[in-house]
Design an enzyme around this catalytic site. Structure first.
Site, short mmCIF file in Angstrom:
data_model
loop_
_atom_site.label_atom_id
_atom_site.label_comp_id
_atom_site.label_asym_id
_atom_site.label_seq_id
_atom_site.Cartn_x
_atom_site.Cartn_y
_atom_site.Cartn_z
N GLU A 1 0.84 -1.21 0.00
CA GLU A 1 0.00 0.00 0.00
C GLU A 1 0.87 1.26 0.00
O GLU A 1 0.60 2.22 -0.72
CB GLU A 1 -0.90 -0.02 1.23
CG GLU A 1 -1.75 1.23 1.41
CD GLU A 1 -2.09 1.45 2.86
OE1 GLU A 1 -2.31 2.61 3.24
OE2 GLU A 1 -2.13 0.46 3.62
N ASP B 1 0.68 3.89 -3.05
CA ASP B 1 0.34 5.30 -2.82
C ASP B 1 1.31 6.21 -3.55
O ASP B 1 0.90 7.20 -4.18
CB ASP B 1 0.35 5.59 -1.32
CG ASP B 1 0.13 7.06 -1.01
OD1 ASP B 1 -0.99 7.55 -1.22
OD2 ASP B 1 1.09 7.72 -0.58
N ASP C 1 -7.14 1.19 0.76
CA ASP C 1 -5.81 0.62 1.00
C ASP C 1 -5.55 -0.55 0.06
O ASP C 1 -4.42 -0.72 -0.45
CB ASP C 1 -5.70 0.15 2.45
CG ASP C 1 -5.68 1.29 3.44
OD1 ASP C 1 -5.53 2.46 3.01
OD2 ASP C 1 -5.82 1.03 4.65
N GLU D 1 -4.55 0.66 -3.43
CA GLU D 1 -3.16 1.11 -3.47
C GLU D 1 -2.20 -0.07 -3.38
O GLU D 1 -1.15 -0.08 -4.05
CB GLU D 1 -2.90 2.09 -2.33
CG GLU D 1 -3.58 3.44 -2.53
CD GLU D 1 -3.27 4.42 -1.43
OE1 GLU D 1 -3.26 5.63 -1.72
OE2 GLU D 1 -3.04 4.00 -0.28
#
Length: 232
Positions: free
Chosen positions: A47, A51, A120, A123
């Site tokens: 994650e 991101d 989450d 990502e």
């Protein structure tokens, strides 16, 4: 896993070379914690990576797409595109919610429908895709899933509830609106904030988000809906 692999192939023509990465991306911490003896990896590190690549690709797209827009406008638009609620929506569009592995407690409490978990997950999938196929594969995926909605103007119409709340309350004269962080949980790269909005010292709303700004907007939305119903 087989159904997930089939869905990715049919929807996006994607086949992972390293299936362990894919499985990790779809494993929530609650599932890993319930199976500690198996030493299962969860998706928080992926994650973190996802991101970063998401921010990069969306930033590059907006910079190129809107050459005359100032930095402030681009930042606001990007924040709307990559906010928790938006990413959770993209995860649902891709039917990722069907495949995430959750612990029993998280499953029972509605975790499969929770924006935080799905955002989450989205990502984490991008992070896994980056490691498996490279940045161009991530870019191609995002251009299929996200960019059409950006170009349709979906994120230009997102409501700024902090402003709406202020405008609503000022009809009755000066008021003091304050936002207060109630709690801050999670690891450094995946914080979750809970914020309360106070109107003249009275708590009127509360919201959660992966940043203070998002949590404030959710709290303002909650307060706006309450105050609107009491005013009219």
């Amino acid at each position: 896993m087989e159904n997930l692999k089939k869905a990715l192939l049919e929807q996006f023509d994607l086949v992972f070379s390293d299936e362990t990465l894919l499985e990790t991306a779809f494993t929530h911490t609650s599932y890993a914690n319930e199976h500690r003896l198996l030493k299962i990896s969860h998706n928080e590190r992926l994650e973190f990576l996802g991101d970063a690549v998401l921010q990069l690709i969306i930033s590059e797209y907006l910079y190129t797409k809107y050459p005359k827009r100032p930095e402030g406008d681009l930042s606001k638009l990007r924040s709307m595109i990559v906010r928790e609620e938006s990413l959770a929506g993209f995860a649902r569009d891709c039917q990722f919610d069907q495949f995430i592995k959750l612990g029993r407690g998280e499953e029972k409490s509605g975790g499969r429908n929770r924006d935080t978990i799905l955002g989450d997950l989205f990502e984490a999938f991008l992070g896994a895709l980056l490691l498996d196929k490279g940045v161009e594969a991530v870019k191609s995926f995002l251009y299929q899933v996200m960019i059409p909605k950006v170009e349709a103007g979906d994120f230009e119409r997102v409501t700024d509830y902090k402003t709406k709340l202020q405008e609503l309350l000022q009809i009755n004269g000066d008021v003091e609106i304050a936002y207060q962080v109630v709690s801050e949980t999670g690891p450094a790269h995946a914080k979750n904030f809970e914020v309360a909005v106070l109107i003249n010292g009275r708590k009127s709303g509360q919201g959660q988000g992966r940043s203070k700004k998002l949590a404030e907007q959710e709290a303002a939305k909650n307060a706006f809906e309450k105050e609107s119903s009491s005013c009219f």
